[in-house]
Design a protein around this motif. Structure first.
Motif, short mmCIF file in Angstrom:
data_model
loop_
_atom_site.label_atom_id
_atom_site.label_comp_id
_atom_site.label_asym_id
_atom_site.label_seq_id
_atom_site.Cartn_x
_atom_site.Cartn_y
_atom_site.Cartn_z
N GLY A 136 0.81 -1.21 0.00
CA GLY A 136 0.00 0.00 0.00
C GLY A 136 0.84 1.26 0.00
N VAL A 167 -7.87 5.88 4.74
CA VAL A 167 -8.53 5.23 3.60
C VAL A 167 -9.85 5.94 3.28
CG1 VAL A 167 -9.71 3.14 2.86
CG2 VAL A 167 -7.46 2.99 3.86
N VAL A 170 -8.58 4.28 -9.27
CA VAL A 170 -8.11 3.72 -8.00
C VAL A 170 -6.81 2.96 -8.25
CG1 VAL A 170 -8.60 2.11 -6.14
CG2 VAL A 170 -10.42 3.53 -7.09
N ALA A 198 -3.36 0.56 -7.15
CA ALA A 198 -3.10 -0.68 -6.41
C ALA A 198 -2.84 -0.39 -4.94
CB ALA A 198 -1.92 -1.41 -7.03
N LEU A 203 -4.17 1.77 -2.98
CA LEU A 203 -5.39 1.93 -2.20
C LEU A 203 -6.01 0.59 -1.88
CD1 LEU A 203 -7.33 3.88 -0.89
CD2 LEU A 203 -8.59 4.02 -3.03
N TYR A 204 -6.10 -0.28 -2.88
CA TYR A 204 -6.64 -1.62 -2.65
C TYR A 204 -5.83 -2.33 -1.57
CZ TYR A 204 -9.53 -1.33 -6.87
OH TYR A 204 -10.46 -0.97 -7.80
N ALA A 205 -4.50 -2.21 -1.68
CA ALA A 205 -3.62 -2.88 -0.71
C ALA A 205 -3.86 -2.35 0.70
CB ALA A 205 -2.16 -2.70 -1.11
N ILE A 242 -6.59 -0.99 1.89
CA ILE A 242 -7.90 -1.43 2.37
C ILE A 242 -7.81 -2.86 2.91
CG2 ILE A 242 -10.26 -2.01 1.66
CD1 ILE A 242 -10.14 0.30 -0.30
N VAL A 243 -7.12 -3.72 2.13
CA VAL A 243 -6.94 -5.11 2.58
C VAL A 243 -6.15 -5.14 3.89
CG1 VAL A 243 -5.86 -7.31 2.02
CG2 VAL A 243 -7.12 -6.07 0.27
#
Lengths: 199, 184
Positions: A57, A146, A164, A166, A168-170, A172-173
């Motif tokens: 992230g 986030v 969006v 990568a 941001l996705y990371a 969030i996870v």
């Protein structure tokens, strides 16, 4: 176990709890102690995964912006740097501490202590580390960050194209995994395990 | 019960042990009052300066919320309004109420006041949303001639309010509420 409630100072006894059960203060209903299900295996694995996604992230851009052909993206530290360049050093530091340093140190610190406790290793500084973790928790704000990114996205969507990233996705996870890991951790439980080891 | 006790240390974690946090009320008052004073410039000074094709517009917290409403983004307007207006005000009023109730030696609604304190502590950090939004927008919208976003002093003041109210909530020893309860 004799305990004084940290919120109302009521002195009370907690008998051995079954797995998954929690004990609340008789006077003020504060959560005193939880007996998390399973051994430290689960939170250790979850926290490790959370940390890896945290690294991802921070390495990849959070959002990509396209205004009339001009494209720009930013990572987390990039946002902190931009604040610094805009003469807002205090905010840059605040962002860095709450969204990068505190979460990172909590994850690393947790991994350190959990590893020591789970594998029975006499790693140095376990006690100060466990104490430090309780204090650091106040300043950990990755989940708020986030939400901030999502709000910024909506604000930009009116005038530009947003993508969006990568990163941001990371993040969030990572937030989700860290939350999950914490649900299997109880500080009093960790301290008692540490004492029992007597290493 | 002296506030300047010689440091007793916990045998397990070596942290200092106090019967009550030393100078809890004084510290909480100081932090809370400073936060309240900062809240005025936080709302009056601009949070962001947006330059679009040569034109500069400034946005305060409230004007930002109104902008979101105008664009139909009710959810986001609600989030920003909740995080930047409602939560800080509720935090400050709650801490004020708790402080005054302890000073008056109030023995009523002890449990509810403890729950109020608990909620205040949990919810406070979410006010940082707007600070992060401004930071991110500053980093992203850097498009030379076309569009630029620059943070205003309002965001500094507001960040100060959030941090100070968080510190105020931490420094308030909630056990003091129970010291005047008739059941103890």
């Amino acid at each position: 176990m004799l305990i004084a409630c940290h919120e109302c100072d009521a002195l009370q006894r907690i008998s051995d709890l079954p797995e998954g059960a929690s004990a609340r203060c008789v006077d003020c209903a504060a959560l005193l102690y939880r007996n998390p299900a399973g051994d430290l295996n689960r939170p250790l694995a979850l926290m490790l995964a959370a940390f890896m996604f945290y690294l991802l992230g921070n390495s990849f851009p959070l959002l990509t912006l396209d205004i009339s052909g001009l494209v720009r993206d930013s990572t987390l530290s990039g946002a902190a740097f931009a604040l610094y360049q805009a003469d807002m050093l205090v905010l840059a530091v605040l962002l860095l501490v709450t969204a990068v340093l505190a979460p990172g140190m909590i994850m690393l610190g947790s991994l350190y202590v959990l590893t020591a406790l789970h594998f029975g290793l006499a790693l140095p500084g376990r006690r100060p580390m466990l104490t430090a973790l309780s204090h650091l928790r106040t300043w950990e704000m990755m989940d708020v960050f986030v939400l901030g990114v999502l709000v910024a996205m909506v604000k930009l969507a009116a005038d530009a194209e947003t993508l969006v990233g990568a990163g941001l996705y990371a993040l969030i996870v990572s937030v989700g995994l860290a939350l999950s890991a914490r649900s299997y951790i109880d500080f009093i439980d960790l301290w008692r395990t540490l004492e029992k080891q007597r290493l | 019960m002296s506030a300047e006790e010689d440091a007793l240390r916990c045998p397990r974690c070596n942290s200092r042990v106090h019967s009550r946090a030393p100078h809890s009320l004084a510290r909480t008052w100081a932090l809370l009052l400073t936060a309240m004073m900062l809240y005025v410039p936080a709302n009056m000074l601009p949070m962001m300066e947006t330059t679009y094709l040569g034109e500069t517009t400034t946005d305060t917290i409230i004007s930002g919320v109104i902008l979101f409403i105008d664009e139909g983004d009710w959810l986001v307007a609600g989030i920003i309004f909740g995080a930047s207006i409602i939560i800080p005000i509720l935090k400050m009023v709650s801490l004020l109420y708790l402080l005054i109730s302890v000073h008056q030696g109030s023995a009523v609604r002890v449990r509810q006041r403890t729950q109020l304190y608990r909620i205040t502590e949990l919810v406070g950090r979410w006010s940082m949303v707007d600070v992060f939004v401004v930071g991110l927008l500053t980093a992203l919208v850097h498009m030379g001639q076309i569009s630029n976003i620059h943070p205003g002093m309002g965001v500094m003041a507001f960040a100060g309010v959030v941090v100070l109210t968080m510190l105020a909530a931490i420094s308030f020893d909630s056990r003091l509420i129970w010291d005047y309860s008739n059941d103890r």
